[in-house]
Scaffold this motif. Structure first.
Motif, PDB file in Angstrom:
ATOM      1  N   ASN A  77       0.712  -1.195  -0.019  1.00 32.54           N
ATOM      2  CA  ASN A  77      -0.008   0.056  -0.166  1.00 32.54           C
ATOM      3  C   ASN A  77       0.700   1.293   0.048  1.00 32.54           C
ATOM      4  O   ASN A  77       0.462   2.144  -0.591  1.00 32.54           O
ATOM      5  CB  ASN A  77      -0.944   0.188   1.314  1.00 32.54           C
ATOM      6  CG  ASN A  77      -2.251  -0.933   0.991  1.00 32.54           C
ATOM      7  OD1 ASN A  77      -2.189  -1.497  -0.170  1.00 32.54           O
ATOM      8  ND2 ASN A  77      -2.733  -1.380   2.074  1.00 32.54           N
ATOM      9  N   LYS A  80       2.089   1.672  -3.322  1.00 32.82           N
ATOM     10  CA  LYS A  80       0.968   2.314  -4.260  1.00 32.82           C
ATOM     11  C   LYS A  80       0.732   3.748  -4.182  1.00 32.82           C
ATOM     12  O   LYS A  80       0.651   4.707  -4.919  1.00 32.82           O
ATOM     13  CB  LYS A  80      -0.187   1.523  -4.255  1.00 32.82           C
ATOM     14  CG  LYS A  80      -0.042   0.286  -4.840  1.00 32.82           C
ATOM     15  CD  LYS A  80      -1.350  -0.691  -4.688  1.00 32.82           C
ATOM     16  CE  LYS A  80      -1.344  -1.983  -5.562  1.00 32.82           C
ATOM     17  NZ  LYS A  80      -2.471  -2.802  -5.558  1.00 32.82           N
ATOM     18  N   LYS A  81       0.785   4.142  -2.843  1.00 33.39           N
ATOM     19  CA  LYS A  81       0.385   5.303  -2.285  1.00 33.39           C
ATOM     20  C   LYS A  81       1.466   6.511  -2.953  1.00 33.39           C
ATOM     21  O   LYS A  81       1.222   7.794  -3.217  1.00 33.39           O
ATOM     22  CB  LYS A  81       0.417   5.407  -0.769  1.00 33.39           C
ATOM     23  CG  LYS A  81      -0.242   6.852  -0.277  1.00 33.39           C
ATOM     24  CD  LYS A  81      -0.425   6.841   1.371  1.00 33.39           C
ATOM     25  CE  LYS A  81       0.829   7.463   1.859  1.00 33.39           C
ATOM     26  NZ  LYS A  81       0.858   7.415   3.544  1.00 33.39           N
ATOM     27  N   ASN A  82       2.720   6.119  -3.047  1.00 31.67           N
ATOM     28  CA  ASN A  82       3.752   6.786  -3.607  1.00 31.67           C
ATOM     29  C   ASN A  82       3.827   6.725  -5.144  1.00 31.67           C
ATOM     30  O   ASN A  82       5.017   7.128  -5.722  1.00 31.67           O
ATOM     31  CB  ASN A  82       5.024   6.550  -2.812  1.00 31.67           C
ATOM     32  CG  ASN A  82       5.374   6.906  -1.410  1.00 31.67           C
ATOM     33  OD1 ASN A  82       5.434   8.176  -1.466  1.00 31.67           O
ATOM     34  ND2 ASN A  82       4.913   6.099  -0.506  1.00 31.67           N
ATOM     35  N   ASN A  83       2.856   5.893  -5.655  1.00 30.05           N
ATOM     36  CA  ASN A  83       3.009   5.953  -7.253  1.00 30.05           C
ATOM     37  C   ASN A  83       4.098   5.168  -7.694  1.00 30.05           C
ATOM     38  O   ASN A  83       4.678   5.727  -8.912  1.00 30.05           O
ATOM     39  CB  ASN A  83       2.426   7.120  -7.853  1.00 30.05           C
ATOM     40  CG  ASN A  83       1.264   7.660  -7.591  1.00 30.05           C
ATOM     41  OD1 ASN A  83       0.199   7.050  -7.521  1.00 30.05           O
ATOM     42  ND2 ASN A  83       1.127   8.833  -7.224  1.00 30.05           N
ATOM     43  N   SER A 110       4.801  -0.453   7.641  1.00 29.77           N
ATOM     44  CA  SER A 110       4.327   1.001   6.851  1.00 29.77           C
ATOM     45  C   SER A 110       5.439   1.957   7.055  1.00 29.77           C
ATOM     46  O   SER A 110       5.913   2.433   6.095  1.00 29.77           O
ATOM     47  CB  SER A 110       2.928   1.319   7.177  1.00 29.77           C
ATOM     48  OG  SER A 110       1.885   0.544   6.771  1.00 29.77           O
ATOM     49  N   GLN A 114       7.956   3.477   4.328  1.00 28.13           N
ATOM     50  CA  GLN A 114       7.893   5.060   4.082  1.00 28.13           C
ATOM     51  C   GLN A 114       8.902   5.815   4.600  1.00 28.13           C
ATOM     52  O   GLN A 114       9.653   6.507   3.912  1.00 28.13           O
ATOM     53  CB  GLN A 114       6.514   5.434   4.874  1.00 28.13           C
ATOM     54  CG  GLN A 114       6.136   7.015   4.508  1.00 28.13           C
ATOM     55  CD  GLN A 114       6.126   7.419   3.059  1.00 28.13           C
ATOM     56  OE1 GLN A 114       5.150   6.662   2.630  1.00 28.13           O
ATOM     57  NE2 GLN A 114       6.769   8.475   2.769  1.00 28.13           N
TER      58      GLN A 114
END
Length: 199
Positions: A77, A80-83, A110, A114
């Motif tokens: 996730n 994905k959140k950071n493309n 996570s 990150q």
């Protein structure tokens, strides 16, 4: 497409547990799985080696013994959140004796990914067609002019019996223009698609 420029490693300590995150560039599932296998074998003394990857031909994740949904999926996730694409994330955990609970594990895995991304250089990539041009020494100047005029990228030059250039281009139609200008004095071999850093 965004990805990381190179491999990045970052450590995080939470309640005596050590989380070591590795982010590694990778282009396909085969490569991602080989990286995961190699790191998992190298750190087989770890409590867990949890993984997530997003590559050209798929994505995947693995909790590697942590409670279902607490490690691999949260890691995926974050990617994905950071493309991000063409990336494999592996978080190696050495258990410190204090249980974190499901929510604590999700946050730890996570955060580990990150935090590592925050140290990484992110690059924008574009998909190019790569071709090899083979021609005689007598027309080097003409070929160089055409490459300059069309603003093409040269990846590799080789001076052997003939001159061989590997070039990258966004529009394959440009090849026809080059070919007609040089009146078939040039041989063109398609090498397929390749992601390269955006210029």
């Amino acid at each position: 497409m965004k990805t990381i420029k190179q491999t990045y490693i970052n450590e995080l300590n939470i309640k005596k547990s050590e989380f070591i995150c590795r982010l590694i560039p990778s282009t396909n599932e085969k490569q991602a799985k080989e990286i995961i296998k190699q790191i998992s074998e190298e750190f087989k003394d770890a409590t867990h080696n949890c993984t997530a990857y997003i590559v050209e031909d798929g994505e995947g994740y693995d909790d590697n013994g942590e409670p279902s949904g607490t490690a691999g999926r949260p890691m995926l996730n974050i990617l994905k959140k950071n493309n991000l694409q063409n990336i494999t994330a592996i978080v190696t955990r050495y258990f410190g004796g204090i249980k974190l609970g499901a929510g604590g594990l999700v946050r730890a895995y996570s955060k580990s990914v990150q935090n590592t991304l925050e140290t990484a250089e992110i690059v924008e990539m574009e998909k190019y067609q790569t071709v090899q041009l083979i021609f005689s020494y007598t027309i080097i100047k003409n070929v160089d002019n055409e490459i300059r005029n069309h603003n093409l990228r040269i990846i590799k030059k080789e001076y052997v019996e003939d001159v061989k250039y590997i070039i990258a281009l966004l529009d394959v139609k440009l090849l026809e223009s080059i070919k007609s200008k040089l009146q078939n004095q040039i041989r063109i071999i398609s090498l397929g698609e390749k992601f390269l850093e955006k210029q």
